[in-house]
Enzyme design. Structure first.
Site, short mmCIF file in Angstrom:
data_model
loop_
_atom_site.label_atom_id
_atom_site.label_comp_id
_atom_site.label_asym_id
_atom_site.label_seq_id
_atom_site.Cartn_x
_atom_site.Cartn_y
_atom_site.Cartn_z
N GLY A 108 -77.49 -11.11 20.45
CA GLY A 108 -76.02 -11.11 20.13
C GLY A 108 -75.82 -12.83 20.08
O GLY A 108 -74.60 -13.16 19.59
N GLY A 148 -71.92 -18.64 -19.38
CA GLY A 148 -71.20 -18.26 -18.26
C GLY A 148 -70.91 -19.31 -17.15
O GLY A 148 -69.96 -19.35 -16.59
#
Ligand code: HXC
Length: 517
Positions: free
Chosen positions: A171, A405
């Protein structure tokens, strides 16, 4: 009576301030790590720390916790100042049961975050923790959840910074992952969901702390960490420097800093660079340093996706975020990792009112099976999306190449840039001359009496027509073709106009966009 009570206060405070006690403190030092309160002292302006929750203790009693004295429940929390501005800070104390997170520990952090969000200032977490405190079971999972939820609620409202200063497992790494910037220190910082032992049991892979989740792995390979420091002191100094570029919250503009650097300063180096062959690699940081105030530039994620450089600087005192293709790595092309890195940075700048200066020198997207199978279509679009969504002032300078692009993506006028400059050396086209002519004239070449001469002629025609900035300037896609030496002056002036009020309309109201995550 008051005297007795004061003495009791002193006794209790002394106990809490001792952390895990002399033996654990010694072990912390032996590992080359500072103590939690020493860290806070290094980080904050001297004498500004106001601790909150010093006397908090866990109410948990199971699995031996009843017998343990967990000072402050393993975390020091409070408010203080950095460069004279308020911040909230928490420092997990590894000397107290490995800095693990139980309910009281989590509540201290959650309360601090609530305070920071309510009063609108940054939160800095100094993490040194073994993760969920096993003895507190679901309470510690719940405690983590409360912090994660607050990380999400605070995202884009106040800056959130995490420094990993020890072995952070389970965590203990999810919350930092939800924050804006992660710092690590070589040798002492480790981040992983599961440690080397579990990895070996689960997958058979043999690894160790450093190669699984050390500062260099996360700074270079995974991109989880944005700043790698050689020492804790350097880490705290860099956090202070980063904060000097950030507003305290999204409703503020970033701190203006008077500059003695002439806004009209010219640069012969840029003229020289422009005159070199466009295929010759160079480090784009040179350009950033030539145009930024005092040559100062704080680079984020320096070693991750080095083909795109991002970071903070100032132009005539105003903070800007620089995004620049770097021809010294992969010819400056865009790829999956560079797009992810750039998109996250552009979105951060947009959230915190930091104008974006884009320096373009890009031959296109990096081709290949690895890129295609890795999802370059999805990930490459992130950067485009981020530019399109950003409503902060955006100024773009095309230095040399802007092909395909990638021309659109890199802050072109078509995706919402406000002012677009180009050096006269710019090549703005769908693709390079050789490739384009092969596609357009392959049949004609094979039928031509002298194929080589035919090819050369067509290439030269294509170059003349497309591989330059003139066509784009003629169409208004480039606002001005500028002398390279005067780039600083031009960008500064553009920003000064744009910063008088953001003329761009905000996005149409909706719940949120659907950025291609
Ligand atoms: C309770 C823990 C603990 C834990 C360490 N300690 N991790 N106590 N819960 N998760 C205690 C140790 O018992 C020891 O207590 C003290 O902290 C220091 O730990 P050491 O092992 O002596 O230190 P070191 O050798 O430096 O190793 C540090 C470590 C290791 C790498 C962090 O302790 C470790 O691997 N711990 C387990 C990490 C882990 O798996 N955590 C994930 C939990 S699950 P004493 O009394 O001797 O001082 C999780 C999921 C949450 O976090 C998900 C949320 C969504």
């Amino acid at each position: 009576m008051a005297n007795i009570k004061t003495q009791e206060l002193k006794k209790r405070a002394e106990k809490a301030l001792a952390g895990g006690g002399p033996e654990k403190n010694r072990m912390q030092k032996e590992r080359g790590k500072l103590l939690a309160r020493e860290r806070i002292d290094y980080l904050l302006d001297p004498g500004t720390f106001q601790e909150l929750g010093l006397l908090v203790k866990t109410g948990a009693v199971e699995f031996g916790l009843k017998e343990k004295e967990l000072a402050g429940d393993g975390v020091v929390t409070g408010l203080g100042k950095i460069n004279g501005r308020p911040v909230a800070v928490f420092a997990q104390d590894f000397t107290v049961l490995g800095g693990t997170l139980g309910l009281a520990h989590a509540s201290k952090i959650s309360r601090l975050m609530d305070l920071a969000l309510q009063s609108r200032f940054p939160v800095i977490g100094l993490c040194d923790s073994g993760g969920a405190r096993i003895q507190e079971g679901v309470d510690s999972l719940g405690g983590y959840g409360e912090i994660f939820y607050r990380n999400v609620m605070a995202s884009g409202l106040i800056p959130q910074i995490s420094a990993i200063l020890g072995p952070c497992a389970g965590g203990a790494v999810y919350s930092p992952a939800l924050t804006d910037f992660i710092f690590m220190v070589e040798g002492i910082s480790h981040m992983f969901i599961t440690g080397p032992e579990v990895v070996q049991k689960a997958t058979g892979e043999i690894t160790d702390f450093d190669s699984l989740g050390g500062a260099n792995i996360h700074g270079e390979r995974s991109g989880v960490c944005h700043f790698v420091s050689p020492s804790e002191e350097d880490c705290f100094r860099t956090i202070r420097e980063l904060l000097s570029y950030l507003p305290s919250h999204q409703g503020e503009t970033p701190p203006y800093e008077e500059s003695r650097d002439d806004p009209r300063r010219t640069s012969d180096k840029l003229d020289e660079l422009a005159s070199q062959d466009s295929r010759k690699p160079y480090d784009v940081r040179l350009v950033i340093r030539e145009i930024a105030d005092g040559g100062k530039f704080l680079e984020a994620a320096k070693r991750f996706a080095p083909n795109l450089v991002v970071g903070f600087g100032r132009m005539a005192g105003n903070v800007v975020g620089f995004v620049a293709n770097n021809p010294s790595s992969q010819a400056g092309s865009l790829d999956i990792l560079a797009s992810q890195k750039g998109a996250r940075f552009v979105r951060f700048c947009d959230a915190f009112n930091i104008p974006i200066v884009t320096l373009v020198d890009v031959p296109g997207y990096w081709p290949g099976i690895t890129q295609e199978h890795g999802g370059v279509i999805l990930h490459g679009s992130k950067l485009l999306f981020a530019y399109g969504e950003a409503t902060v002032p955006k100024v773009t300078v095309i230095l040399k190449k802007a092909y395909g692009g990638a021309y659109d993506v890199m802050g072109s006028k078509h995706v919402g840039a406000d002012i677009n400059f180009s050096w006269p050396t710019a090549e703005i086209a769908v693709m390079g001359a050789e490739g384009a002519v092969q596609i357009l004239y392959s049949k004609e070449v094979s039928r031509a009496p002298n194929p080589e001469a035919y090819l050369t002629e067509k290439i030269s025609q294509y170059r003349e027509h497309f591989v330059n900035p003139w066509t784009s300037a003629q169409k208004g896609y480039i606002d001005e073709v500028i002398e390279p030496a005067r780039t600083r002056e031009k960008v500064v002036t553009a920003l000064q106009f744009l910063l008088r009020g953001n003329p761009r309309k905000p996005l149409l109201p909706r719940k949120h966009t659907n950025v291609p995550l």
